[in-house]
Design a protein around this motif. Structure first.
Motif, short mmCIF file in Angstrom:
data_model
loop_
_atom_site.label_atom_id
_atom_site.label_comp_id
_atom_site.label_asym_id
_atom_site.label_seq_id
_atom_site.Cartn_x
_atom_site.Cartn_y
_atom_site.Cartn_z
N ILE A 66 9.75 -11.63 4.99
CA ILE A 66 9.28 -10.71 3.95
C ILE A 66 10.43 -10.35 3.02
N ARG A 67 11.58 -10.01 3.61
CA ARG A 67 12.74 -9.59 2.82
C ARG A 67 13.17 -10.70 1.86
N ARG A 68 13.19 -11.93 2.33
CA ARG A 68 13.61 -13.04 1.46
C ARG A 68 12.62 -13.29 0.34
N ILE A 69 11.34 -13.26 0.66
CA ILE A 69 10.32 -13.52 -0.37
C ILE A 69 10.30 -12.39 -1.39
N ARG A 70 10.48 -11.15 -0.91
CA ARG A 70 10.45 -10.02 -1.84
C ARG A 70 11.64 -10.01 -2.80
N VAL A 75 4.10 -11.48 -4.33
CA VAL A 75 2.87 -12.01 -3.76
C VAL A 75 2.40 -11.11 -2.61
N PRO A 76 1.10 -10.79 -2.54
CA PRO A 76 0.60 -9.97 -1.43
C PRO A 76 0.86 -10.63 -0.08
N ILE A 77 1.36 -9.86 0.87
CA ILE A 77 1.66 -10.36 2.22
C ILE A 77 0.92 -9.50 3.24
N ILE A 78 0.05 -10.14 4.01
CA ILE A 78 -0.63 -9.47 5.11
C ILE A 78 0.00 -9.94 6.42
N VAL A 79 0.58 -9.03 7.16
CA VAL A 79 1.17 -9.37 8.45
C VAL A 79 0.06 -9.44 9.50
N ILE A 80 0.10 -10.49 10.32
CA ILE A 80 -0.80 -10.63 11.46
C ILE A 80 0.08 -10.81 12.69
N SER A 81 0.15 -9.78 13.52
CA SER A 81 1.15 -9.79 14.59
C SER A 81 0.63 -9.13 15.86
N ALA A 82 1.17 -9.56 16.99
CA ALA A 82 0.86 -8.92 18.27
C ALA A 82 1.65 -7.63 18.44
N ARG A 83 2.65 -7.40 17.60
CA ARG A 83 3.45 -6.18 17.69
C ARG A 83 2.61 -5.01 17.17
N SER A 84 2.37 -4.04 18.03
CA SER A 84 1.48 -2.94 17.67
C SER A 84 2.18 -1.59 17.57
N LEU A 111 -11.29 -11.12 7.20
CA LEU A 111 -11.93 -11.37 5.91
C LEU A 111 -12.01 -10.10 5.08
N ALA A 112 -12.25 -8.97 5.75
CA ALA A 112 -12.28 -7.69 5.03
C ALA A 112 -10.92 -7.37 4.42
N ARG A 113 -9.84 -7.61 5.18
CA ARG A 113 -8.49 -7.36 4.66
C ARG A 113 -8.20 -8.29 3.47
N LEU A 114 -8.68 -9.53 3.56
CA LEU A 114 -8.49 -10.46 2.44
C LEU A 114 -9.20 -9.94 1.19
N ARG A 115 -10.42 -9.47 1.35
CA ARG A 115 -11.18 -8.98 0.20
C ARG A 115 -10.51 -7.76 -0.44
N VAL A 116 -10.04 -6.85 0.41
CA VAL A 116 -9.36 -5.65 -0.12
C VAL A 116 -8.12 -6.05 -0.90
N THR A 117 -7.33 -6.97 -0.35
CA THR A 117 -6.11 -7.40 -1.02
C THR A 117 -6.43 -8.13 -2.31
N GLN A 118 -7.49 -8.94 -2.32
CA GLN A 118 -7.89 -9.62 -3.55
C GLN A 118 -8.30 -8.62 -4.62
N ARG A 119 -9.04 -7.58 -4.22
CA ARG A 119 -9.46 -6.58 -5.21
C ARG A 119 -8.25 -5.86 -5.79
N ARG A 120 -7.29 -5.54 -4.92
CA ARG A 120 -6.08 -4.86 -5.41
C ARG A 120 -5.28 -5.77 -6.33
N LEU A 121 -5.22 -7.06 -5.98
CA LEU A 121 -4.50 -8.02 -6.81
C LEU A 121 -5.17 -8.15 -8.17
N ALA A 122 -6.50 -8.23 -8.18
CA ALA A 122 -7.24 -8.32 -9.44
C ALA A 122 -7.02 -7.08 -10.28
N LEU A 123 -6.96 -5.93 -9.62
CA LEU A 123 -6.73 -4.68 -10.34
C LEU A 123 -5.36 -4.68 -11.00
#
Length: 235
Positions: A66-70, A75-84, A111-123
């Motif tokens: 994340i740090r390197r890409i930022r 670009v929107p980044i959604i983390v998917i991790s077992a770390r809770s 899919l819901a998280r994808l849709r939310v992020t897409q809406r925010r990106l479009a905004l």
């Protein structure tokens, strides 16, 4: 969605297959990377519209990815991790992740998280005007005024700044540190205490006028402004 490209960064083959199969079934285009170095290379080479990122990679920690890409991309980044743990979520969000999904996860939630992020990106891409609208909420940045159901909100300067920070990141979880730095310019412990007080008063003013909650609390992490559709049916 056919023009929308998602980079899937996951070293666990079964999980990667689950994600890519889900994306393919919904007509998303995707590319994959199995480690952190490949993820950074793919992000630079293909300029994806979104990144789904595992943190437990074999070479680099996902937070370092994340740090390197930022350093060069928003670009929107959604983390998917077992770390809770909250600390893991906060580290990722503070470094620039837009959302955090804990494994195991349901396909519907992904899919819901994808849709939310897409809406925010479009905004962000389409709404560069001086006026923000979200359901019954309207903010005129040039006038520094806000309305709810056509009734002007009487906000203190701090409440207005909080509202703007949330609105400018609608749909995104903002950590306490991020908000206090953007409102007070620092993130001392007393600022976090003040944040809770001001957020409570802002929420009361919004909820009283709207009859619904615009602000979602993520305990131990921060806050998110929910995106409301015209019928106000945001879950």
């Amino acid at each position: 969605m056919k023009s929308f490209l998602i980079l899937v960064v996951e070293d666990d083959a079964p999980v990667r297959t689950l994600i890519t199969t889900t994306l393919k079934a919904r007509d998303y285009r995707y590319i994959t990377a199995g480690n952190g170095e490949a993820a950074v290379m793919q992000a630079a080479s293909y300029a994806p519209d979104m990144i789904l990122l595992d943190l437990g990679l074999p070479d680099l920690d996902g937070v370092e990815v994340i740090r390197r890409i930022r350093a060069w991309s928003n670009v929107p980044i959604i983390v998917i991790s077992a770390r809770s743990e909250d600390s893991d979520k906060i580290d990722a969000l503070d470094e620039g992740a837009d959302d955090y999904l804990v494994k195991p996860f349901s396909v519907d939630e992904l899919l819901a998280r994808l849709r939310v992020t897409q809406r925010r990106l479009a905004l962000m891409q389409g709404q560069q005007s001086a006026v923000f609208e979200n359901g019954d909420l309207k903010i005129d940045y040039a006038m520094r005024r806000a309305w709810l159901k056509e009734e002007e909100l009487h906000l203190t300067p701090i409440e207005y700044k909080l509202l703007c920070v949330l609105a400018q990141n609608v749909g995104k979880v903002l950590t306490h540190k991020y908000i206090t730095q953007h409102v007070w310019g620092s993130s001392w412990e007393h600022d976090t205490g003040s944040l809770r007080v001001y957020m409570a008063t802002l929420r009361r003013k919004l909820d009283a006028g709207a009859g619904q909650s615009f602000i979602q609390t993520h305990i131990g992490v921060g806050y998110r402004m929910l995106r409301m559709d015209p019928e106000h049916s945001e879950p």
